[in-house]
Design a protein around this motif. Structure first.
Motif: not given
Length: 257
Positions: A69-77, A167-171, A205-209
């Motif tokens: 259920d995670m929706n935020n972008i995880p930390d790189r590590n 790490p994330g995609g752009v809708p 911009q990160e909020k759009l990912l």
């Protein structure tokens, strides 16, 4: 908003609770049987079952690092640690299939009659499949697409581009806004020399990912991206099912005069 629907998350989490008891049942079934050969016993207990335990642990680790259920972008590590576990998982799923092929050949006394380079359970391993019962041959034909997916990802991992979690995609609806912000970010950094504006626009911009729990390898060679939570569970269940099929095949050997 999560990449998965609430219904999908519920189903995945329900299936997750089944992994531990399924592993324990198969561990007992495969480790306590009387094998006909030392090699067959070793490949079953120290090959297949050891790998199965690794699969179980990889699933636990990935689900802890990145819950469904995670929706935020995880930390790189966090992403990197999850990738390590996914990579180990795929390598050991492949190893489980090969270990089961060797168990069968050692137990049936055929290991010396088929060259080691031709040992396996895929469609190309005609000699091995021909020694199996008609029902098991039919089952293997049914899972051929799964075996093809497995070899694609295993070969990419071992020889070409390693598996990774983007790490994330752009809708699609956000692409224009994302590109516009990219230009404004570059202007802030290189034209205006404004670090505060750069940070503000980058955060916007990160909020759009949107984080998408997918695994992939080469962007040009792969045939598909897979949602790794569901795929890992499905792979474990397939390896479990195949294990029981081989155990049944071995029981048939014991009944022969």
């Amino acid at each position: 908003m999560s990449y998965l629907t609430p219904e999908q998350i519920e189903k995945i989490e329900e299936r997750l609770t089944e992994i531990e008891p399924r592993y324990n049942r198969l561990l007992l079934a495969a480790s306590h049987r009387n094998y006909l050969s030392e090699q067959g016993a070793e490949y079953a207990r120290h090959g297949y079952l050891r790998r199965l335990g690794t699969l179980r642990r990889c699933i636990e680790n990935v689900f802890t690092l990145i819950p469904p259920d995670m929706n935020n972008i995880p930390d790189r590590n966090v992403l990197h640690d999850a990738q390590i576990n996914v990579q180990s998982f795929v390598a050991n799923v492949y190893g489980c299939v090969d270990n089961l092929a060797w168990v069968w050949l050692f137990e049936s006394g055929l290991a010396t009659k088929i060259h080691r380079n031709r040992v396996g359970l895929r469609s190309k391993h005609i000699e091995v499949r021909a020694t199996l019962s008609a029902s098991l041959q039919s089952y293997l034909q049914k899972i051929d697409p799964w075996l093809d997916y497995l070899i694609e990802y295993r070969d990419a991992l071992a020889h070409r581009i390693p598996l990774y979690i983007p790490p994330g995609g752009v809708p699609t609806k956000n692409v224009d806004a994302y590109n516009d912000l990219s230009q404004r970010i570059m202007d802030a950094l290189y034209v205006l020399n404004d670090g505060f504006e750069y940070e503000r626009l980058s955060a916007e911009q990160e909020k759009l990912l949107v984080f998408q729990p997918l695994i992939t390898h080469s962007v040009k060679e792969t045939t598909a991206h897979f949602a790794f939570h569901a795929q890992m569970l499905a792979d474990f269940l397939t390896v479990e099912e195949l294990g029981y099929k081989i155990l049944d095949e071995l029981s048939g050997l014991a009944k022969k005069p």
